[in-house]
Design an enzyme around this catalytic site. Structure first.
Site, PDB file in Angstrom:
ATOM      1  N   ASP A   1      -7.681  12.835  13.739  1.00 57.47           N
ATOM      2  CA  ASP A   1      -7.912  12.418  12.345  1.00 57.47           C
ATOM      3  C   ASP A   1      -8.494  11.013  12.298  1.00 57.47           C
ATOM      4  O   ASP A   1      -8.040  10.155  11.548  1.00 57.47           O
ATOM      5  CB  ASP A   1      -6.600  12.486  11.547  1.00 57.47           C
ATOM      6  CG  ASP A   1      -6.862  12.457  10.038  1.00 57.47           C
ATOM      7  OD1 ASP A   1      -5.932  12.139   9.280  1.00 57.47           O
ATOM      8  OD2 ASP A   1      -8.027  12.712   9.634  1.00 57.47           O
TER       9      ASP A   1
ATOM     10  N   GLY B   1       0.842  -1.190   0.000  1.00 58.48           N
ATOM     11  CA  GLY B   1       0.000   0.000   0.000  1.00 58.48           C
ATOM     12  C   GLY B   1       0.874   1.236   0.000  1.00 58.48           C
ATOM     13  O   GLY B   1       2.082   1.143   0.219  1.00 58.48           O
TER      14      GLY B   1
ATOM     15  N   GLY C   1       0.725   5.620   1.014  1.00 56.67           N
ATOM     16  CA  GLY C   1      -0.072   6.732   1.561  1.00 56.67           C
ATOM     17  C   GLY C   1       0.810   7.963   1.561  1.00 56.67           C
ATOM     18  O   GLY C   1       1.891   7.955   2.126  1.00 56.67           O
TER      19      GLY C   1
ATOM     20  N   ALA D   1       4.759   8.018   1.419  1.00 52.19           N
ATOM     21  CA  ALA D   1       5.326   6.783   1.967  1.00 52.19           C
ATOM     22  C   ALA D   1       4.837   5.595   1.175  1.00 52.19           C
ATOM     23  O   ALA D   1       3.797   5.658   0.533  1.00 52.19           O
ATOM     24  CB  ALA D   1       4.869   6.627   3.429  1.00 52.19           C
ATOM     25  N   LYS D   2       5.633   4.517   1.226  1.00 52.56           N
ATOM     26  CA  LYS D   2       5.083   3.257   0.719  1.00 52.56           C
ATOM     27  C   LYS D   2       5.222   2.251   1.853  1.00 52.56           C
ATOM     28  O   LYS D   2       6.076   2.404   2.740  1.00 52.56           O
ATOM     29  CB  LYS D   2       5.796   2.817  -0.554  1.00 52.56           C
ATOM     30  CG  LYS D   2       7.231   2.386  -0.393  1.00 52.56           C
ATOM     31  CD  LYS D   2       7.805   1.904  -1.737  1.00 52.56           C
ATOM     32  CE  LYS D   2       9.301   1.693  -1.610  1.00 52.56           C
ATOM     33  NZ  LYS D   2      10.060   2.332  -2.669  1.00 52.56           N
TER      34      LYS D   2
HETATM   35  C1  LIG Z   1      -4.093   5.141   2.288  1.00 51.60           C
HETATM   36  N1  LIG Z   1      -3.846   4.831   3.694  1.00 51.60           N
HETATM   37  C2  LIG Z   1      -4.047   6.013   4.563  1.00 51.60           C
HETATM   38  C3  LIG Z   1      -2.482   4.267   3.880  1.00 51.60           C
HETATM   39  C4  LIG Z   1      -2.569   2.744   3.786  1.00 51.60           C
HETATM   40  C5  LIG Z   1      -1.196   2.171   3.432  1.00 51.60           C
HETATM   41  C6  LIG Z   1      -1.249   0.638   3.391  1.00 51.60           C
HETATM   42  C7  LIG Z   1      -1.826   0.051   4.659  1.00 51.60           C
HETATM   43  N2  LIG Z   1      -1.952  -1.410   4.620  1.00 51.60           N
HETATM   44  C8  LIG Z   1      -2.717  -1.977   3.619  1.00 51.60           C
HETATM   45  O1  LIG Z   1      -3.343  -1.230   2.813  1.00 51.60           O
HETATM   46  N3  LIG Z   1      -2.847  -3.352   3.502  1.00 51.60           N
HETATM   47  C9  LIG Z   1      -3.700  -3.978   2.484  1.00 51.60           C
HETATM   48  C10 LIG Z   1      -2.097  -4.262   4.317  1.00 51.60           C
HETATM   49  C11 LIG Z   1      -1.498  -3.641   5.516  1.00 51.60           C
HETATM   50  C12 LIG Z   1      -1.024  -4.488   6.514  1.00 51.60           C
HETATM   51  N4  LIG Z   1      -0.475  -4.003   7.634  1.00 51.60           N
HETATM   52  C13 LIG Z   1      -0.318  -2.676   7.792  1.00 51.60           C
HETATM   53  C14 LIG Z   1       0.284  -2.195   8.956  1.00 51.60           C
HETATM   54  C15 LIG Z   1       0.487  -0.867   9.130  1.00 51.60           C
HETATM   55  C16 LIG Z   1       0.070   0.012   8.108  1.00 51.60           C
HETATM   56  C17 LIG Z   1       0.291   1.464   8.278  1.00 51.60           C
HETATM   57  C18 LIG Z   1       0.276   2.269   7.153  1.00 51.60           C
HETATM   58  C19 LIG Z   1       0.502   3.643   7.308  1.00 51.60           C
HETATM   59 CL1  LIG Z   1       0.526   4.663   5.915  1.00 51.60          CL
HETATM   60  C20 LIG Z   1       0.719   4.210   8.564  1.00 51.60           C
HETATM   61  O2  LIG Z   1       0.923   5.548   8.709  1.00 51.60           O
HETATM   62  C21 LIG Z   1       0.710   3.375   9.669  1.00 51.60           C
HETATM   63 CL2  LIG Z   1       0.964   4.055  11.222  1.00 51.60          CL
HETATM   64  C22 LIG Z   1       0.502   2.004   9.545  1.00 51.60           C
HETATM   65  N5  LIG Z   1      -0.532  -0.399   6.993  1.00 51.60           N
HETATM   66  C23 LIG Z   1      -0.747  -1.725   6.801  1.00 51.60           C
HETATM   67  C24 LIG Z   1      -1.391  -2.240   5.625  1.00 51.60           C
HETATM   68  C25 LIG Z   1      -3.124   0.688   5.110  1.00 51.60           C
HETATM   69  C26 LIG Z   1      -3.027   2.208   5.138  1.00 51.60           C
END
Ligand SMILES: CN(C)C[C@H]1CC[C@H](N2C(=O)N(C)Cc3cnc4ccc(-c5cc(Cl)c(O)c(Cl)c5)nc4c32)CC1
Length: 336
Positions: free
Chosen positions: A133, A19, A21, A24-25
């Site tokens: 948020d 993913g 955001g 960041a990746k």
């Molecule tokens: C669009 N969004 C705001 C960001 C999206 C990025 C991938 C994420 N993800 C996914 O989308 N999966 C499909 C799998 C997945 C699995 N474990 C994760 C564990 C942590 C995070 C994580 C991501 C971001 Cl940008 C953070 O700041 C923090 Cl503190 C934590 N993302 C995870 C994550 C979900 C959120």
């Protein structure tokens, strides 16, 4: 870039990008010593520019927040080009996608999830922070269907304590409380209750309360400022009442987190009020995990205990926290 990945590759196997955001990746990875899956958020320092200071705030907030419903930070690695945040893996991804994939959730499923959100936010407030948020994009689902709050990039720890007014207009407009939209001074804990009300509506109804159809920002704002949202006829009276208490335009009339903990709607089918205290205190450390580290690193338990207690969020912190997580899931705490 490979030179920049040299340190992270010492401790983790990196797999595919799961993913992205902002700047960041997020990559799936595996911690070599414990074999545990983790998510690594990789931020390009150049691209971050002046947001670097808010990332440091996010990292400091996450270091102080250790709770069963908050996405755990295990390890921070900073190189010349990147910041790597090693985070708790949540196989279900964003709650937002979970809701949209199921159209909407039953009242029971919504209640189980919402109790976990209230638990996380009550804990965050008890540590003197406001999240600011809260939205389904910032809540993740783990493989046991537990929710994990993320993205403390906007959280605030007002100097004089949580009941001191804040002024920064931040957060996502559609989830922002009326007083934030109007640029008024606001209380962090009160705006978090509003955003939780928006999240609860989204759980129960599958759509956002204020951006029905013609979601121009102005029409969304008007509906937010008037507290205008439509109630589907199939919503239960008790759900309607709770939403009404949370989506009060006047923050002084809005229900408080304290009252949510034992609110009748949250108690339906449960015998206990929402437990908000953490299962993972940063102070009392787990004897068994300390013992395993002491054997593995050939150091005394006191030395290991002192090293962990410094909370440097280095390899030692990560290994301890991942052992603790394995133990919590009933897996043997062995190091490779
Ligand atoms: C669009 N969004 C705001 C960001 C999206 C990025 C991938 C994420 N993800 C996914 O989308 N999966 C499909 C799998 C997945 C699995 N474990 C994760 C564990 C942590 C995070 C994580 C991501 C971001 Cl940008 C953070 O700041 C923090 Cl503190 C934590 N993302 C995870 C994550 C979900 C959120």
């Amino acid at each position: 870039a490979s030179a920049d990945y040299q340190e992270v590759l010492q401790y983790y196997d990196l797999y595919e990008t799961i993913g992205s955001g902002g700047f960041a990746k997020v990559k799936l990875a595996r911690h070599l010593l414990t074999g545990e899956k983790v998510a690594i958020k990789i931020m390009d320092k150049l691209a971050l520019g002046d947001s670097l200071s808010s990332i440091k705030l996010e990292i400091d907030a996450m270091k102080n927040l250790s709770h069963q419903h908050i996405c755990r930070l295990y390890h921070v690695i900073e190189t010349s080009k990147n910041i790597f945040l090693v985070l708790e893996y949540c196989s279900g991804g964003e709650l937002y996608n979970y809701i949209t994939s199921k159209c909407r959730l039953s009242e029971e499923r919504s209640r189980a999830f919402f109790r976990q959100i209230v638990s996380a936010i009550a804990y965050v407030h008890s540590q003197g922070y406001a999240h600011r948020d809260i939205k389904p994009e910032n809540v993740l689902v783990d493989e046991e269907h537990n929710l994990k709050l993320t993205d403390f990039g906007l959280c605030a720890k007002p100097k004089g304590g949580l009941d001191k007014p804040l002024h920064t207009r931040c957060g996502s407009p559609a989830y922002a409380a009326p007083e934030v939209i109007q640029g008024k001074a606001y209380i962090g804990s009160e705006v978090d209750v509003w955003s939780m009300g928006v999240l609860l509506y989204t759980l129960l109804c599958g759509v956002h309360p204020f951006d029905a159809g013609d979601n121009t920002t102005m029409s969304v704002y008007r509906r937010v400022l008037n507290g205008e949202y439509n109630i589907p006829e199939w919503l239960s009276p008790s759900s309607m009442l709770l939403l009404n208490q949370m989506l009060q335009v006047d923050p002084k009339k809005r229900i408080t987190v304290k009252h949510l903990l034992h609110h009748p709607w949250l108690m339906e089918g449960y015998s206990r009020a929402v437990k908000w205290q953490t299962d993972y205190p940063l102070v009392q450390l787990d004897e068994e995990c300390i013992a395993e580290l002491s054997v593995f690193y050939k150091q005394s338990k006191e030395t290991i205990l002192d090293l962990i207690s410094e909370w440097k969020y280095d390899e030692m912190s990560a290994t301890y926290l991942l052992l603790q997580s394995k133990k919590a899931r009933g897996k043997p705490i062995r190091l490779r």
